[in-house]
Design an enzyme around this catalytic site. Sequence first.
Site, PDB file in Angstrom:
ATOM      1  CG  LEU A   1      -2.958   1.445 -15.907  1.00 45.27           C
ATOM      2  CD1 LEU A   1      -2.506   0.214 -16.699  1.00 45.27           C
ATOM      3  CD2 LEU A   1      -1.896   1.768 -14.842  1.00 45.27           C
ATOM      4  CB  THR A   2      -7.600   4.261 -14.800  1.00 47.16           C
ATOM      5  OG1 THR A   2      -6.432   4.535 -14.042  1.00 47.16           O
ATOM      6  CG2 THR A   2      -8.803   4.116 -13.883  1.00 47.16           C
ATOM      7  CD  GLU A   3      -9.915  -1.417 -18.810  1.00 46.40           C
ATOM      8  OE1 GLU A   3     -10.788  -2.234 -18.435  1.00 46.40           O
ATOM      9  OE2 GLU A   3      -9.064  -1.656 -19.675  1.00 46.40           O
TER      10      GLU A   3
ATOM     11  N   GLY B   1      -9.391   0.557 -11.334  1.00 46.06           N
ATOM     12  CA  GLY B   1      -8.526   1.698 -11.071  1.00 46.06           C
ATOM     13  C   GLY B   1      -7.342   1.268 -10.220  1.00 46.06           C
ATOM     14  CB  SER B   2      -7.043   0.391  -6.635  1.00 46.92           C
ATOM     15  OG  SER B   2      -7.415   1.662  -6.162  1.00 46.92           O
TER      16      SER B   2
ATOM     17  CG  LEU C   1      -7.181  32.319   3.461  1.00 45.67           C
ATOM     18  CD1 LEU C   1      -7.140  31.695   2.079  1.00 45.67           C
ATOM     19  CD2 LEU C   1      -6.427  33.620   3.433  1.00 45.67           C
TER      20      LEU C   1
ATOM     21  CD  GLU D   1       0.629   8.774 -11.526  1.00 51.19           C
ATOM     22  OE1 GLU D   1       1.061   7.635 -11.265  1.00 51.19           O
ATOM     23  OE2 GLU D   1       0.672   9.287 -12.651  1.00 51.19           O
TER      24      GLU D   1
ATOM     25  CG  PHE E   1      -1.980  -4.780  -3.034  1.00 56.05           C
ATOM     26  CD1 PHE E   1      -2.055  -3.413  -2.840  1.00 56.05           C
ATOM     27  CD2 PHE E   1      -0.735  -5.390  -3.041  1.00 56.05           C
ATOM     28  CE1 PHE E   1      -0.904  -2.660  -2.678  1.00 56.05           C
ATOM     29  CE2 PHE E   1       0.419  -4.648  -2.880  1.00 56.05           C
ATOM     30  CZ  PHE E   1       0.339  -3.283  -2.687  1.00 56.05           C
TER      31      PHE E   1
HETATM   32  P1  TGC Z   1       2.000  -6.990  -8.503  1.00 56.55           P
HETATM   33  O1  TGC Z   1       1.883  -8.489  -8.556  1.00 56.55           O
HETATM   34  O2  TGC Z   1       2.403  -6.347  -7.240  1.00 56.55           O
HETATM   35  O3  TGC Z   1       2.997  -6.500  -9.655  1.00 56.55           O
HETATM   36  C1  TGC Z   1       2.849  -6.905 -11.008  1.00 56.55           C
HETATM   37  C2  TGC Z   1       4.210  -6.731 -11.639  1.00 56.55           C
HETATM   38  O4  TGC Z   1       4.580  -5.356 -11.601  1.00 56.55           O
HETATM   39  C3  TGC Z   1       5.768  -5.181 -10.804  1.00 56.55           C
HETATM   40  N1  TGC Z   1       5.563  -3.953 -10.030  1.00 56.55           N
HETATM   41  C4  TGC Z   1       6.200  -2.818 -10.295  1.00 56.55           C
HETATM   42  N2  TGC Z   1       7.128  -2.526 -11.209  1.00 56.55           N
HETATM   43  C5  TGC Z   1       7.576  -1.276 -11.235  1.00 56.55           C
HETATM   44  N3  TGC Z   1       7.126  -0.319 -10.398  1.00 56.55           N
HETATM   45  C6  TGC Z   1       6.174  -0.561  -9.478  1.00 56.55           C
HETATM   46  N4  TGC Z   1       5.733   0.401  -8.696  1.00 56.55           N
HETATM   47  C7  TGC Z   1       5.669  -1.874  -9.396  1.00 56.55           C
HETATM   48  N5  TGC Z   1       4.745  -2.476  -8.618  1.00 56.55           N
HETATM   49  C8  TGC Z   1       4.691  -3.750  -9.014  1.00 56.55           C
HETATM   50  C9  TGC Z   1       5.868  -6.431  -9.957  1.00 56.55           C
HETATM   51  O5  TGC Z   1       7.204  -6.677  -9.592  1.00 56.55           O
HETATM   52  C10 TGC Z   1       5.319  -7.480 -10.887  1.00 56.55           C
HETATM   53  O6  TGC Z   1       6.327  -7.779 -11.833  1.00 56.55           O
HETATM   54  P2  TGC Z   1       6.443  -9.290 -12.427  1.00 56.55           P
HETATM   55  O7  TGC Z   1       7.627  -9.206 -13.338  1.00 56.55           O
HETATM   56  O8  TGC Z   1       6.643 -10.171 -11.239  1.00 56.55           O
HETATM   57  O9  TGC Z   1       5.151  -9.540 -13.135  1.00 56.55           O
HETATM   58  O10 TGC Z   1       0.645  -6.379  -9.060  1.00 56.55           O
HETATM   59  P3  TGC Z   1      -0.775  -6.270  -8.394  1.00 56.55           P
HETATM   60  O11 TGC Z   1      -1.766  -6.561  -9.479  1.00 56.55           O
HETATM   61  O12 TGC Z   1      -0.857  -7.069  -7.126  1.00 56.55           O
HETATM   62  O13 TGC Z   1      -0.899  -4.696  -8.073  1.00 56.55           O
HETATM   63  C11 TGC Z   1      -0.129  -4.048  -7.148  1.00 56.55           C
HETATM   64  C12 TGC Z   1      -0.608  -2.584  -6.988  1.00 56.55           C
HETATM   65  C13 TGC Z   1      -1.949  -2.527  -6.301  1.00 56.55           C
HETATM   66  C14 TGC Z   1       0.445  -1.890  -6.128  1.00 56.55           C
HETATM   67  C15 TGC Z   1      -0.696  -1.894  -8.371  1.00 56.55           C
HETATM   68  O14 TGC Z   1      -1.706  -2.446  -9.149  1.00 56.55           O
HETATM   69  C16 TGC Z   1      -0.940  -0.417  -8.256  1.00 56.55           C
HETATM   70  O15 TGC Z   1       0.010   0.360  -8.142  1.00 56.55           O
HETATM   71  N6  TGC Z   1      -2.235   0.053  -8.316  1.00 56.55           N
HETATM   72  C17 TGC Z   1      -2.545   1.475  -8.401  1.00 56.55           C
HETATM   73  C18 TGC Z   1      -2.837   1.842  -9.843  1.00 56.55           C
HETATM   74  C19 TGC Z   1      -2.451   3.251 -10.155  1.00 56.55           C
HETATM   75  O16 TGC Z   1      -1.661   3.882  -9.503  1.00 56.55           O
HETATM   76  N7  TGC Z   1      -2.957   3.749 -11.263  1.00 56.55           N
HETATM   77  C20 TGC Z   1      -2.577   5.059 -11.746  1.00 56.55           C
HETATM   78  C21 TGC Z   1      -3.069   5.270 -13.153  1.00 56.55           C
HETATM   79  S1  TGC Z   1      -2.256   6.594 -14.019  1.00 56.55           S
HETATM   80  C22 TGC Z   1      -2.759   7.973 -13.222  1.00 56.55           C
HETATM   81  O17 TGC Z   1      -3.398   7.955 -12.237  1.00 56.55           O
HETATM   82  C23 TGC Z   1      -2.325   9.266 -13.817  1.00 56.55           C
HETATM   83  S2  TGC Z   1      -2.908  10.612 -12.923  1.00 56.55           S
HETATM   84  C24 TGC Z   1      -2.488  11.954 -13.818  1.00 56.55           C
HETATM   85  C25 TGC Z   1      -1.303  12.702 -13.278  1.00 56.55           C
HETATM   86  O18 TGC Z   1      -0.302  12.111 -12.894  1.00 56.55           O
HETATM   87  O19 TGC Z   1      -1.385  13.901 -13.225  1.00 56.55           O
HETATM   88  P1  FAD Z   2     -11.048   2.495  -6.684  1.00 54.37           P
HETATM   89  O1  FAD Z   2      -9.922   1.614  -7.067  1.00 54.37           O
HETATM   90  O2  FAD Z   2     -12.437   2.002  -6.939  1.00 54.37           O
HETATM   91  O3  FAD Z   2     -10.911   2.855  -5.144  1.00 54.37           O
HETATM   92  C1  FAD Z   2     -12.006   3.368  -4.338  1.00 54.37           C
HETATM   93  C2  FAD Z   2     -11.551   3.308  -2.873  1.00 54.37           C
HETATM   94  O4  FAD Z   2     -11.326   1.932  -2.530  1.00 54.37           O
HETATM   95  C3  FAD Z   2     -10.221   4.036  -2.635  1.00 54.37           C
HETATM   96  O5  FAD Z   2     -10.228   4.620  -1.370  1.00 54.37           O
HETATM   97  C4  FAD Z   2      -9.228   2.889  -2.659  1.00 54.37           C
HETATM   98  O6  FAD Z   2      -8.029   3.155  -1.950  1.00 54.37           O
HETATM   99  C5  FAD Z   2     -10.040   1.786  -1.975  1.00 54.37           C
HETATM  100  N1  FAD Z   2      -9.523   0.456  -2.274  1.00 54.37           N
HETATM  101  C6  FAD Z   2      -9.391  -0.141  -3.483  1.00 54.37           C
HETATM  102  N2  FAD Z   2      -8.833  -1.354  -3.341  1.00 54.37           N
HETATM  103  C7  FAD Z   2      -8.605  -1.513  -2.020  1.00 54.37           C
HETATM  104  C8  FAD Z   2      -8.003  -2.551  -1.224  1.00 54.37           C
HETATM  105  N3  FAD Z   2      -7.512  -3.653  -1.785  1.00 54.37           N
HETATM  106  N4  FAD Z   2      -7.924  -2.370   0.102  1.00 54.37           N
HETATM  107  C9  FAD Z   2      -8.397  -1.238   0.698  1.00 54.37           C
HETATM  108  N5  FAD Z   2      -8.954  -0.214  -0.003  1.00 54.37           N
HETATM  109  C10 FAD Z   2      -9.029  -0.365  -1.329  1.00 54.37           C
HETATM  110  N6  FAD Z   2      -5.667   7.012 -14.806  1.00 54.37           N
HETATM  111  C11 FAD Z   2      -4.936   6.786 -15.925  1.00 54.37           C
HETATM  112  O7  FAD Z   2      -4.723   5.646 -16.326  1.00 54.37           O
HETATM  113  N7  FAD Z   2      -4.421   7.823 -16.642  1.00 54.37           N
HETATM  114  C12 FAD Z   2      -4.635   9.110 -16.282  1.00 54.37           C
HETATM  115  O8  FAD Z   2      -4.139  10.033 -16.958  1.00 54.37           O
HETATM  116  C13 FAD Z   2      -5.414   9.380 -15.108  1.00 54.37           C
HETATM  117  N8  FAD Z   2      -5.697  10.663 -14.749  1.00 54.37           N
HETATM  118  C14 FAD Z   2      -6.562  10.892 -13.699  1.00 54.37           C
HETATM  119  C15 FAD Z   2      -6.949  12.204 -13.416  1.00 54.37           C
HETATM  120  C16 FAD Z   2      -7.854  12.452 -12.396  1.00 54.37           C
HETATM  121  C17 FAD Z   2      -8.324  13.844 -12.142  1.00 54.37           C
HETATM  122  C18 FAD Z   2      -8.349  11.367 -11.612  1.00 54.37           C
HETATM  123  C19 FAD Z   2      -9.301  11.622 -10.484  1.00 54.37           C
HETATM  124  C20 FAD Z   2      -7.940  10.086 -11.886  1.00 54.37           C
HETATM  125  C21 FAD Z   2      -7.048   9.827 -12.934  1.00 54.37           C
HETATM  126  N9  FAD Z   2      -6.687   8.519 -13.281  1.00 54.37           N
HETATM  127  C22 FAD Z   2      -5.920   8.274 -14.394  1.00 54.37           C
HETATM  128  C23 FAD Z   2      -7.280   7.391 -12.576  1.00 54.37           C
HETATM  129  C24 FAD Z   2      -6.694   7.128 -11.186  1.00 54.37           C
HETATM  130  O9  FAD Z   2      -5.436   6.544 -11.270  1.00 54.37           O
HETATM  131  C25 FAD Z   2      -7.686   6.236 -10.431  1.00 54.37           C
HETATM  132  O10 FAD Z   2      -8.813   7.038 -10.122  1.00 54.37           O
HETATM  133  C26 FAD Z   2      -7.080   5.641  -9.177  1.00 54.37           C
HETATM  134  O11 FAD Z   2      -6.076   4.714  -9.481  1.00 54.37           O
HETATM  135  C27 FAD Z   2      -8.153   4.979  -8.273  1.00 54.37           C
HETATM  136  O12 FAD Z   2      -8.954   4.133  -8.997  1.00 54.37           O
HETATM  137  P2  FAD Z   2     -10.571   4.235  -8.869  1.00 54.37           P
HETATM  138  O13 FAD Z   2     -10.932   5.645  -9.117  1.00 54.37           O
HETATM  139  O14 FAD Z   2     -11.142   3.191  -9.733  1.00 54.37           O
HETATM  140  O15 FAD Z   2     -10.872   3.935  -7.358  1.00 54.37           O
END
Ligand code: TGC
Ligand code: FAD
Length: 395
Positions: free
Chosen positions: A142-144, A148-149, A349, A374, A394
Amino acid sequence: MTSAAPAKDIYAPLELLDVDRLLDEDERDIAATVRRFVENRLRPGVADWFESATLPRELAKEFGDLGVLGMHLDGYGCAGTNAVSYGLACMELEAGDSGFRSFVSVQGSLSMFSIYRYGSEEQKTAWLPLLASGEAIGCFGLTEADFGSNPAGMRTRARRVGGDWMLNGTKMWITNGNLADVATVWAQTDEGIRGFVVPTDTAGFSANVIHKKLSLRASVTSELVLDNVRLPASAQLPHARGLGAPLSCLNEARFGIVFGSLGAARDSLETAIAYTRQRDVFDRPLSSFQLTQEKLANMTVELGKGVLLALHLGRIKDAEGVRPEQISFGKLNNVREALAIARECRTLLGGSGITLEYSPLRHANNLESVLTYEGTSEMHLLSIGRALTGHAAFR
Ligand code: TGC
Ligand code: FAD
């Protein structure tokens, strides 16, 4: 009225609160089985894997045999447990290392769940049994680098070419990227964001390991490159429409982290308690000083509160489903507190705490990633803020 269990001389932190009485027999058995696997199979190797930045591929099959891959999904070789059992398994795995829980989260909650929830029957039968057994490994892109966020801005693009799709773009920070046989890739299309099931041996797909990590070292993290990756129409996840689809997968993985992070905290705390009891300073055990006991008591209280919160959310999830802002509440609090606990344990420790002989600093370093992935803690604060005020802050 029944009487309380007989008092013990010394309690483990979660024993003190009798947390086990909130679990049924199956849940206790699953937690105990995973804990044994962590102690016997994972703990002996974890320091070396962390130091050498590897995660042995053969562990995938062993996780499959243990039954933890996609364990909360039904059918297709999955165990079909409740959400609380999945959470407890995550807690035990992360007591070993966040890298183990990450592997299982990404495989079960991101790769498998995306196919399970949004895939065609053909995609499910092709991939889910292989992923559940660990014969195949999955990742979730998902992330680029610049998104990311804010994944809504992603630049990876899927275009229709005749009856096929052509994918171009780059994904960043992808767990299991270099191990994966199949990637769920999210891309912009003319109809909005869509998901694709991409076998990683497809021409044009490549993965590059990200080196020099200070965190999550016993885990493979990669960049994915999609260079004119041509896929048949059947590779699209037919039921995934818009950003809500990948975000719903994140809910599953975030739920596992609500529990998992506490495993790292528990292991840190148990390590610190054992250490302070045998370490003499100023001619008596470090554990006998008031300042030490204040630290241990405060950490035990935060750990216990975190577990009660996790179980509360797990029971809601099993009963009727948990809302995203409730998961944000749990992920924000439990990761934040787990990180604080791991760091505080490291102080107890002393110098010994900076080596891989003891777990707290390894856990603290890992939890820095868990705090960020996440959804960063800031994203979860804003999610709770939106739920309280109705304003999305956001952007
Ligand atoms: P927004 O307008 O709020 O929402 C777009 C559409 O998505 C729906 N929605 C959700 N649906 C299900 N679950 C949720 N948690 C949802 N949050 C929002 C929403 O209802 C809407 O639906 P529709 O039908 O109206 O289109 O979207 P936004 O662009 O304003 O973004 C909101 C925000 C910032 C909360 C979201 O982009 C976000 O959660 N950002 C964080 C990204 C993130 O967590 N990335 C993780 C990547 S994967 C990873 O990190 C794996 S780590 C490896 C491991 O787990 O070990
Ligand atoms: P950024 O989005 O650039 O954020 C940098 C800082 O800015 C953070 O403190 C953030 O909270 C803050 N910030 C951003 N926007 C705002 C705002 N609107 N207001 C206030 N503060 C803000 N992704 C995947 O898709 N799949 C994976 O399997 C996966 N695995 C991962 C494994 C590891 C070890 C790590 C480190 C990351 C992984 N990720 C994965 C990516 C991860 O989900 C992202 O790193 C995360 O979502 C944050 O994005 P970013 O690193 O681009 O930080």
